[in-house]
Design an enzyme around this catalytic site. Structure first.
Site, PDB file in Angstrom:
ATOM      1  N   ALA A  14       0.674  -1.240  -0.154  1.00  0.00           N
ATOM      2  CA  ALA A  14      -0.121   0.058  -0.176  1.00  0.00           C
ATOM      3  C   ALA A  14       0.865   1.358  -0.015  1.00  0.00           C
ATOM      4  CB  ALA A  14      -0.938  -0.045   1.153  1.00  0.00           C
TER       5      ALA A  14
ATOM      6  N   CYS B  55       3.229  -0.304 -12.409  1.00  0.00           N
ATOM      7  CA  CYS B  55       3.626   0.851 -13.621  1.00  0.00           C
ATOM      8  C   CYS B  55       4.680   0.204 -14.406  1.00  0.00           C
ATOM      9  CB  CYS B  55       4.000   1.840 -12.687  1.00  0.00           C
ATOM     10  SG  CYS B  55       5.126   1.841 -11.446  1.00  0.00           S
TER      11      CYS B  55
ATOM     12  N   ASP C 239       2.388  -3.016   4.106  1.00  0.00           N
ATOM     13  CA  ASP C 239       3.616  -2.790   3.352  1.00  0.00           C
ATOM     14  C   ASP C 239       5.015  -3.171   4.084  1.00  0.00           C
ATOM     15  OD1 ASP C 239       4.339  -0.829   0.772  1.00  0.00           O
ATOM     16  OD2 ASP C 239       6.159  -1.245   2.051  1.00  0.00           O
TER      17      ASP C 239
END
Ligand code: SAM
Length: 305
Positions: A110, A235, A133
């Site tokens: 996160a 990404c 995380d």
């Protein structure tokens, strides 16, 4: 360098934080601040703006678009948590997952928390958002970000998501999950590291290791007993971390299918996974990105309500 040049020409995107304010209020504030509002965009070409102009995005209702040089880091609206500086492509996962207010949601990887804050806004800050995380420092940044954004429905944990027990009673009502794991970052045009000059073998080995981690996370995510929908994003522009991971996951999890996303979005996942979305500087005027949405189906092949 070329990447910097491309980055300098991308529009700047601002997500209005609806936990604290509304799009209309932010638009009014910026108009009074001397900016020129052009209304809502209707096509990708509209997103090319001159200095001081801005408009509303055509895909994401809470997104405002500005010219490439605009910088809001010192702006009151940013410091007060009314706006979040977030690329358009990275707003897709939470928007597409669309967890209703009151639901129980996991953000598996996160930090620093932009997508979590977006999830909380969609949930109207109601329900429970479990965010994990591995990196303690990034989680600290995330706490600050969520505090500024007025988010209160979260429960942060400095934990390896792969070690989170799906059978733990506290996750028994989790129906929605956002999985945005570590990736090569090859879609980020402003990233310093550029692997195009690296040794090909090394690049392939790195991608294989990332893909194996990403698939493990996906399989683990889909194993939560009540899970209905999981959105997977990277990404990265590499097929190895995107379509190939998704295809392998579908094979291993026959109870899940892909949802066909935004019919009007201009860039699709590579064949045959055209239900998924891709994003790029050329076609969508964003960073390079990939999104897939998994949905659980029962034995009769219908979606689980
Ligand atoms: N979703 C975040 C956002 O929108 O702000 C960005 C997430 S970033 C792409 C990936 C994150 O995964 C990193 O913060 C990294 O520390 C974390 N991570 C890597 N391995 C992990 C694991 N096994 N469990 C939990 N988090 C992990």
């Amino acid at each position: 360098n070329l990447k910097q040049l491309v980055a300098d020409q991308l529009p700047r995107y601002v997500r209005v934080n609806t936990v604290k304010t509304t799009v209309d209020d932010v638009v009014d504030y910026l108009k009074r601040d001397g900016l020129t509002y052009l209304g809502q965009a209707s096509r990708i070409d509209d997103l090319t703006l001159k200095e001081k102009e801005f408009l509303r995005d055509m895909h994401l209702q809470e997104l405002l678009v500005f010219s490439p040089k605009t910088d809001f880091h010192d702006h009151f609206l940013y410091k007060a948590g009314h706006i979040i500086l977030q690329d358009k492509a990275s707003c897709l996962p939470a928007y597409l997952l669309n967890p209703p207010p009151g639901s129980h949601v996991i953000d598996a990887c996160a930090a620093p928390g932009n997508k979590s804050s977006h999830l909380a806004a969609i949930m109207k800050n109601k329900g429970r958002l479990f965010a994990f995380d591995l990196d303690a420092k990034r989680l600290t940044t995330m706490s600050t970000l969520l505090l500024r954004a007025g988010v209160t429905c979260q429960q942060l944990a400095n934990q390896d998501f792969l070690k989170v027990d799906p059978e733990d009673p506290q996750y028994k009502d989790v129906e929605y999950m956002l999985l945005d794991p570590s990736c090569s970052g090859s879609g980020m045009v402003c990233l310093q590291h550029d692997d195009s000059s690296d040794n090909q073998e090394r690049v392939e080995a790195r991608l294989a290791s990332l893909a194996s981690f990403q698939l493990k996370c996906l399989n683990h995510g889909l194993s939560f007993p009540r899970l209905k929908r999981l959105v997977y994003s990277t990404c990265s522009i590499h097929r190895q971390e995107n379509e190939e991971v998704v295809a392998a996951c579908l094979k291993q999890n026959p109870g899940f299918r892909l949802v066909s996303l935004l019919p009007r979005w201009p860039e699709r996942g590579l064949e045959p996974l055209t239900q998924c979305l891709r994003a790029s500087t050329q076609k969508t005027r964003t960073q390079g990105f990939f999104v897939a949405l998994f949905e659980k189906h029962n034995n009769a092949g219908t979606k689980v309500e």
